[in-house]
Design an enzyme around this catalytic site. Structure first.
Site, PDB file in Angstrom:
ATOM      1  N   GLU A  23       0.884  -1.117   0.070  1.00  0.00           N
ATOM      2  CA  GLU A  23       0.118  -0.040  -0.204  1.00  0.00           C
ATOM      3  C   GLU A  23       0.791   1.162   0.057  1.00  0.00           C
ATOM      4  OE1 GLU A  23      -4.063  -1.676   1.985  1.00  0.00           O
ATOM      5  OE2 GLU A  23      -2.891  -0.600   3.178  1.00  0.00           O
TER       6      GLU A  23
ATOM      7  N   GLU B  58      -5.441  -8.367  -1.241  1.00  0.00           N
ATOM      8  CA  GLU B  58      -6.045  -8.135   0.141  1.00  0.00           C
ATOM      9  C   GLU B  58      -7.420  -8.032  -0.378  1.00  0.00           C
ATOM     10  OE1 GLU B  58      -4.731  -5.617   3.151  1.00  0.00           O
ATOM     11  OE2 GLU B  58      -2.592  -5.983   2.540  1.00  0.00           O
TER      12      GLU B  58
END
Ligand code: BG6
Length: 474
Positions: free
Chosen positions: A176, A368
């Site tokens: 991220e 994810e």
């Protein structure tokens, strides 16, 4: 809206995902140094930190995966995982982060873990840096605010490619990467309190990470010819709160602030809208000729997390920002939310898959996705389990939308659900925010036997994998 029976390509990589700091534990074993996670207090990703590890930090023990990895991987294999995403703890390999030579015991742990995966034919998917900057780098250099981090990361990445390059095909450079501006300490090891950080420092840190990511891609191609390198972004599809052009523009601006990371990773240069942002903020990035050359090393695929969507408005001051994955946003009045306020939007996953594919034309990997929920361990026919129909329903609906995106023509490499085994939450540091197919007996106060139990979703996911998605209910 039409819904087709999902068809997943042959070889689709079904699996699950974890991060070292949230499950390994053994925070000081076999020469591991401290990471930023070891000093984040119980309950937060924020700037607040302790002077050292404190007993109430659940991540210090995690779910003791460091000692139980073989048992855990056997359970993943029982579900039929084709792939397993895990991260390597940087401070196991370089305890301080700036040493010349790596810690052999740290490398040996991941050799053992890879042995287990190979035993079951599970393809590893490795995150090089998942919110685990060595604490020494945060304290001595102010983390990614300092250009020297590029060199430390380069040495770390090279060490991994040389050691594991023949065994690992899929790599992610930074988890991220677009969270850096929102959580500078956790994401970027930047010790200066967020309120005191200038935009200049933050954006320069972002540039350092982007250069480091590109440099890792170049090195992988030199030393591990089989490697496929991906960037990893937090995706947050955004809808205008109203049909007004001003709200649509607010969406475009919010999108740009996240898309820039993928744009740089796939195109090798900064886009015009980002240069405008810099100009308007009065920021002058230090970009060397070498940086520009490095950035040309674009990724093979784009990976992302997806939990929720948000709404955007031209008048944000009129609304209260909702809970969400690190950056949050204005809640969408048409959507329900999880117990932690993360809005549930399966269709958003199809939208973001299409948006990324249309924009970048690179294979996509959903690395994810999942539902954090409070689970109850109960006994069914004498067996301890969790009847997590809510999780099954969440995942079914999201996977149906992945099938839709594939039908739209999007190239999707695979899907690894987040926290395939219960682990410590990143944002709240709770055990009770559970995502797994496997229940781990550990509580928020640190009590529990650490025993593992299969939830109802365990058998459900095994069937989805066995049928390559045909068992999903459209
Ligand atoms: C992502 C992170 O932001 O979301 C994971 O990459 C994290 O590390 C996951 O665990 C879920 O968030 P949380 O806060 O519920 O653990």
């Amino acid at each position: 809206m039409s819904t087709t029976t999902p068809t997943f390509p042959e070889g689709f990589l079904w699996g699950g995902a974890t991060a070292a700091n949230q499950l390994e534990g053994a925070y000081d074993e076999d020469g591991k140094g401290l990471s930023v996670q070891d000093v984040l207090p119980h309950g937060g990703i924020g700037q607040a930190r302790t002077d050292g590890p404190t007993p109430d930090n659940l991540k210090l023990v995690g779910i003791d995966h460091y000692h139980r990895y073989a048992e855990d991987i056997a359970l993943f294999a029982e579900m039929g995982f084709k792939t397993y995403r895990f991260s390597i703890a940087w401070s196991r390999i370089f305890p301080q982060g700036d040493e010349e030579t790596p810690n052999e015991a740290g490398l040996a742990f991941y050799d053992r873990l890879l042995d287990e995966l190979e035993k079951y034919g599970i393809e590893p998917l490795v995150t090089i840096s998942h919110y685990e900057t060595p604490l020494h780098l945060a304290e001595t250099y102010n983390g990614w605010a300092d250009r020297r981090m590029i060199g430390f990361y380069e040495r770390y990445a090279r060490t991994l490619f040389e050691r594991f390059g023949s065994r690992v095909k899929y790599w992610l450079t930074f988890n991220e990467i677009n969270s850096l501006l929102h959580a500078p300490f956790m994401s970027g090891g930047i010790s200066t309190p967020k309120e005191e950080l200038s935009a200049q420092t933050l954006y320069q840190a972002m540039h350092h990470e982007l250069v480091a990511s590109a440099r890792a891609t170049r090195i992988a191609r030199e030393v591990a010819s089989n490697a496929q390198i991906g960037c990893m972004v937090l995706s947050m599809p955004t809808y205008p709160l109203s049909p007004s052009p001003a709200d649509a523009l607010a969406v475009m601006d919010f999108d740009h602030s996240n898309l820039v990371y993928g744009d740089v990773h796939t195109r090798g240069t900064y886009p015009g809208y980002f240069l405008r942002t810099l100009r308007e903020k009065g920021i002058e990035l230090e970009i060397t000729d070498q940086d520009r050359e490095d950035l040309q090393n674009t990724v093979d695929f784009v990976s992302f997390s997806y939990y929720m969507s948000v709404a955007a408005t031209a008048e944000p001051e009129r609304y209260t920002s909702g809970q969400g994955n690190i950056m949050g946003g204005i809640p969408n009045p048409t959507l329900e939310a999880s117990e932690w306020g993360w809005q549930i939007d399966p269709v958003g996953l199809r939208i973001v898959l299409n948006q990324f594919w249309d924009r970048w034309q690179k294979p996509l990997f959903i690395v994810e996705n999942g539902l954090g929920a409070k689970d109850q361990l109960v006994e069914v026919d004498g067996v301890k389990t969790v009847v997590d129909d809510y999780r099954i329903s969440y995942m079914n609906d999201h996977l149906v939308q992945v099938g839709e995106a594939i039908a739209d023509g999007v190239d999707v490499l695979g899907y690894t659900s987040w926290g395939c085994i219960d682990l410590v939450s990143a944002s709240t540091a709770q055990m009770s925010k559970r995502y797994g197919f496997i229940y781990v007996d550990r509580n928020d106060d640190g009590s529990g036997t650490l025993e593992r139990f299969r939830k109802k979703s365990f058998g459900w996911y095994a069937e989805v994998i066995r049928t390559n998605g045909a068992s999903l209910e459209a």
